[in-house]
Design an enzyme around this catalytic site. Structure first.
Site, PDB file in Angstrom:
ATOM      1  N   GLU A 112     -11.321   3.697  -1.557  1.00  0.00           N
ATOM      2  CA  GLU A 112     -11.223   2.277  -1.894  1.00  0.00           C
ATOM      3  C   GLU A 112     -10.488   1.518  -0.789  1.00  0.00           C
ATOM      4  O   GLU A 112      -9.619   2.074  -0.125  1.00  0.00           O
ATOM      5  CB  GLU A 112     -10.450   2.119  -3.215  1.00  0.00           C
ATOM      6  CG  GLU A 112     -11.087   2.916  -4.332  1.00  0.00           C
ATOM      7  CD  GLU A 112     -10.377   2.808  -5.681  1.00  0.00           C
ATOM      8  OE1 GLU A 112     -10.965   3.250  -6.671  1.00  0.00           O
ATOM      9  OE2 GLU A 112      -9.253   2.284  -5.750  1.00  0.00           O
ATOM     10  N   CYS A 125      -6.238  -3.608   3.165  1.00  0.00           N
ATOM     11  CA  CYS A 125      -5.530  -2.360   2.883  1.00  0.00           C
ATOM     12  C   CYS A 125      -6.585  -1.254   2.898  1.00  0.00           C
ATOM     13  O   CYS A 125      -7.546  -1.311   2.126  1.00  0.00           O
ATOM     14  CB  CYS A 125      -4.865  -2.489   1.513  1.00  0.00           C
ATOM     15  SG  CYS A 125      -4.083  -0.981   0.937  1.00  0.00           S
ATOM     16  N   CYS A 132      -5.305  12.421  -1.770  1.00  0.00           N
ATOM     17  CA  CYS A 132      -4.046  12.556  -1.032  1.00  0.00           C
ATOM     18  C   CYS A 132      -3.398  13.861  -1.439  1.00  0.00           C
ATOM     19  O   CYS A 132      -3.479  14.267  -2.600  1.00  0.00           O
ATOM     20  CB  CYS A 132      -3.108  11.391  -1.366  1.00  0.00           C
ATOM     21  SG  CYS A 132      -1.577  11.365  -0.396  1.00  0.00           S
ATOM     22  N   CYS A 136       2.824  12.466  -5.078  1.00  0.00           N
ATOM     23  CA  CYS A 136       3.895  11.680  -5.688  1.00  0.00           C
ATOM     24  C   CYS A 136       3.507  11.399  -7.146  1.00  0.00           C
ATOM     25  O   CYS A 136       2.422  10.887  -7.414  1.00  0.00           O
ATOM     26  CB  CYS A 136       4.090  10.365  -4.931  1.00  0.00           C
ATOM     27  SG  CYS A 136       4.496  10.624  -3.186  1.00  0.00           S
ATOM     28  N   CYS A 139       2.035   7.980  -8.433  1.00  0.00           N
ATOM     29  CA  CYS A 139       0.913   7.387  -7.698  1.00  0.00           C
ATOM     30  C   CYS A 139      -0.397   7.995  -8.181  1.00  0.00           C
ATOM     31  O   CYS A 139      -0.543   9.219  -8.232  1.00  0.00           O
ATOM     32  CB  CYS A 139       1.089   7.636  -6.201  1.00  0.00           C
ATOM     33  SG  CYS A 139      -0.294   7.056  -5.203  1.00  0.00           S
ATOM     34  N   SER A 248       7.946   5.153   2.753  1.00  0.00           N
ATOM     35  CA  SER A 248       7.990   5.133   1.294  1.00  0.00           C
ATOM     36  C   SER A 248       9.164   5.986   0.850  1.00  0.00           C
ATOM     37  O   SER A 248       9.063   7.197   0.736  1.00  0.00           O
ATOM     38  CB  SER A 248       6.677   5.681   0.730  1.00  0.00           C
ATOM     39  OG  SER A 248       5.623   4.813   1.072  1.00  0.00           O
ATOM     40  N   CYS A 370      -0.760  -1.219  -5.217  1.00  0.00           N
ATOM     41  CA  CYS A 370      -0.160  -0.003  -4.660  1.00  0.00           C
ATOM     42  C   CYS A 370      -0.138   1.113  -5.693  1.00  0.00           C
ATOM     43  O   CYS A 370       0.351   0.922  -6.798  1.00  0.00           O
ATOM     44  CB  CYS A 370       1.280  -0.257  -4.242  1.00  0.00           C
ATOM     45  SG  CYS A 370       1.470  -1.557  -3.056  1.00  0.00           S
TER      46      CYS A 370
HETATM   47  N1  SAH Z   1       0.818   7.876   1.570  1.00  0.00           N
HETATM   48  C1  SAH Z   1       1.326   6.685   2.225  1.00  0.00           C
HETATM   49  C2  SAH Z   1       0.343   5.548   2.172  1.00  0.00           C
HETATM   50  C3  SAH Z   1       0.099   4.986   0.778  1.00  0.00           C
HETATM   51  S1  SAH Z   1       0.900   3.471   0.724  1.00  0.00           S
HETATM   52  C4  SAH Z   1       2.661   6.309   1.592  1.00  0.00           C
HETATM   53  O1  SAH Z   1       2.973   6.819   0.545  1.00  0.00           O
HETATM   54  O2  SAH Z   1       3.405   5.544   2.189  1.00  0.00           O
HETATM   55  C5  SAH Z   1       1.033   3.119  -0.907  1.00  0.00           C
HETATM   56  C6  SAH Z   1       2.407   2.577  -1.215  1.00  0.00           C
HETATM   57  O3  SAH Z   1       2.446   2.304  -2.613  1.00  0.00           O
HETATM   58  C7  SAH Z   1       3.477   3.612  -0.962  1.00  0.00           C
HETATM   59  O4  SAH Z   1       4.675   3.008  -0.597  1.00  0.00           O
HETATM   60  C8  SAH Z   1       3.580   4.246  -2.329  1.00  0.00           C
HETATM   61  O5  SAH Z   1       4.761   4.959  -2.499  1.00  0.00           O
HETATM   62  C9  SAH Z   1       3.484   3.035  -3.221  1.00  0.00           C
HETATM   63  N2  SAH Z   1       3.113   3.351  -4.588  1.00  0.00           N
HETATM   64  C10 SAH Z   1       2.474   4.450  -5.032  1.00  0.00           C
HETATM   65  N3  SAH Z   1       2.309   4.398  -6.363  1.00  0.00           N
HETATM   66  C11 SAH Z   1       2.843   3.229  -6.758  1.00  0.00           C
HETATM   67  C12 SAH Z   1       2.952   2.589  -8.021  1.00  0.00           C
HETATM   68  N4  SAH Z   1       2.482   3.162  -9.120  1.00  0.00           N
HETATM   69  N5  SAH Z   1       3.547   1.383  -8.060  1.00  0.00           N
HETATM   70  C13 SAH Z   1       4.007   0.790  -6.930  1.00  0.00           C
HETATM   71  N6  SAH Z   1       3.919   1.335  -5.721  1.00  0.00           N
HETATM   72  C14 SAH Z   1       3.351   2.551  -5.636  1.00  0.00           C
END
Ligand code: SAH
Length: 378
Positions: A112, A125, A132, A136, A139, A248, A370
């Site tokens: 996406e 984005c 992935c 986490c 996420c 992050s 995000c």
């Molecule tokens: N893997 C990389 C790129 C993804 S960026 C990274 O983690 O940085 C996506 C961003 O959204 C990251 O900062 C991630 O931690 C954040 N994110 C993931 N799940 C989320 C959620 N449920 N609510 C808000 N931010 C979230």
């Protein structure tokens, strides 16, 4: 193609081996383009003509490439401009100014991208992996596991598709007279960009190389977001392309971060922050710390204090914090912090002298915000 959900805390660095996507102009630097065109029995200057069509005029209809003789055109388009991404679905919100597109790749994997138009800028984005491996738990993408790495061409094509649609006037929301161009690309879609380093750096070069070798974006308009793969952060710092780095973090203490961001079991909070500081020293670019505020998990004032101390210990003016209210994901037990708790967290960081701005999260209604990207993979 199915991927089994990862066990809690497990990390996947190596993508399963799969057939490679077809080669594309956007995979190649200018010298490799000329060589590829030559191998097809065409004059090397055709490489530049193709690049002008692709990166400058944003042409995707071969019939519009009228400076190429029909026979050459058919061959070059077939061999160097294959279709890499096909739209499956588009969802819109914010009166059409936020558009999420689900793409199918050549092998059926789905990813996406999200286009966000603001009065004076347009941000895309993009995804860098299908799925992935970083797992986490808050996420949605992390919960699906890693399907495969994307190629440079597949990453760049998400941006080009957005650029074409903006330039055709299809995306509302720009101030009258605002440029119909993409200004910002954030690697914050599906995937961990630093776990697919070579393809991602190739995409960064294509996006920032001057027209017509690339799209001509300013490096500061490109943001690479990472969970904190320390050796890759150092490698990025040495590339000589001052893109913005986002880390992050989500927790300032190892005990909690081990749970929220499992890569922390490899590289600890202090190691990730030291790498972020080195990134600033090498590039002069202020680093963003991403911090999803999760109710009663990581939103306490004592954690804001600890974060403030860890950042200011490493100097002033090198970093800012982007708290993000947690976006809901299916099956997750966590929710966003209470707004008053969020305010207290932000105020405490500011009291430490750390610039802090809550990130606006667009696209929640379309699962485009995000952490919500989770295209099903057949
Ligand atoms: N893997 C990389 C790129 C993804 S960026 C990274 O983690 O940085 C996506 C961003 O959204 C990251 O900062 C991630 O931690 C954040 N994110 C993931 N799940 C989320 C959620 N449920 N609510 C808000 N931010 C979230």
């Amino acid at each position: 193609m199915t991927t089994t959900p990862p066990a809690p805390g497990s990390l996947t660095f190596t993508a399963p081996r799969r057939q490679k996507p077809p080669r594309h102009l956007a995979d190649l630097d200018p010298a490799a383009r000329a060589a590829a065109v030559g191998e097809l029995g065409e004059k090397p200057f055709r490489a530049r003509q193709l690049s002008v069509h692709y990166f400058d005029r944003l042409v995707d209809d071969p019939a519009a490439m009228t400076d190429l003789p029909a026979r050459s055109r058919d061959l070059l388009v077939e061999k160097l401009l294959p279709t890499l991404v096909t739209p499956v679905r588009q969802l819109e919100c914010d009166r059409g100014t936020t558009i999420k597109t689900v793409w199918r790749l050549f092998d059926g994997a789905q990813v996406e991208s999200v286009l966000m138009r603001y009065p004076d800028r347009v941000t895309v984005c993009v995804s860098s992996q299908a799925g992935c491996g970083m797992n986490c738990p808050f996420c949605a993408t992390g919960q699906a596991g890693l399907t495969r790495n994307m190629s440079t061409g597949e990453i760049v094509e998400q941006v080009l598709a957005a650029a074409r649609s903006v330039s055709r006037g299809e995306v509302p929301g720009g101030r009258p007279g605002a440029a119909d161009r993409i200004g910002n690309v954030v690697f914050m879609g599906m995937g961990e960009p630093m776990a697919n380093y070579n393809a991602v750096i190739g995409a960064v070069r294509r996006l920032t190389d001057p027209v017509p070798d690339g799209l001509g974006l300013s490096a500061r308009g490109v943001t690479v977001s990472t969970v904190g793969l320390v050796p890759a952060i150092d490698r990025l710092a040495g590339e000589g392309i001052p893109v913005t780095l986002a880390l992050s973090l989500h927790a300032p203490d190892d005990e909690l971060r081990d749970e929220l961001v499992p890569i922390n079991t490899r590289w600890k909070v202090t190691e990730a922050l030291d790498a972020a500081r080195r990134y600033f020293d090498a590039t002069g670019r202020r680093v963003s710390i991403e911090y999803a505020l999760i109710r009663d998990m990581n939103d306490q004032v004592h954690r804001a204090d600890l974060l403030g101390r860890l950042l200011t210990e490493r100097g002033k003016g090198w970093v800012h914090v982007n708290p993000i209210p947690l976006n809901p994901t299916p099956g997750s037990k966590w929710t966003a912090s209470d707004p008053r708790v969020q305010d207290a967290f932000v105020r405490r960081l500011i009291a430490h002298g750390v610039p802090t701005t809550v990130r606006d999260t667009r696209g929640r209604e379309i699962d485009g915000a995000c952490g919500q990207l989770a295209a099903a993979t057949p």
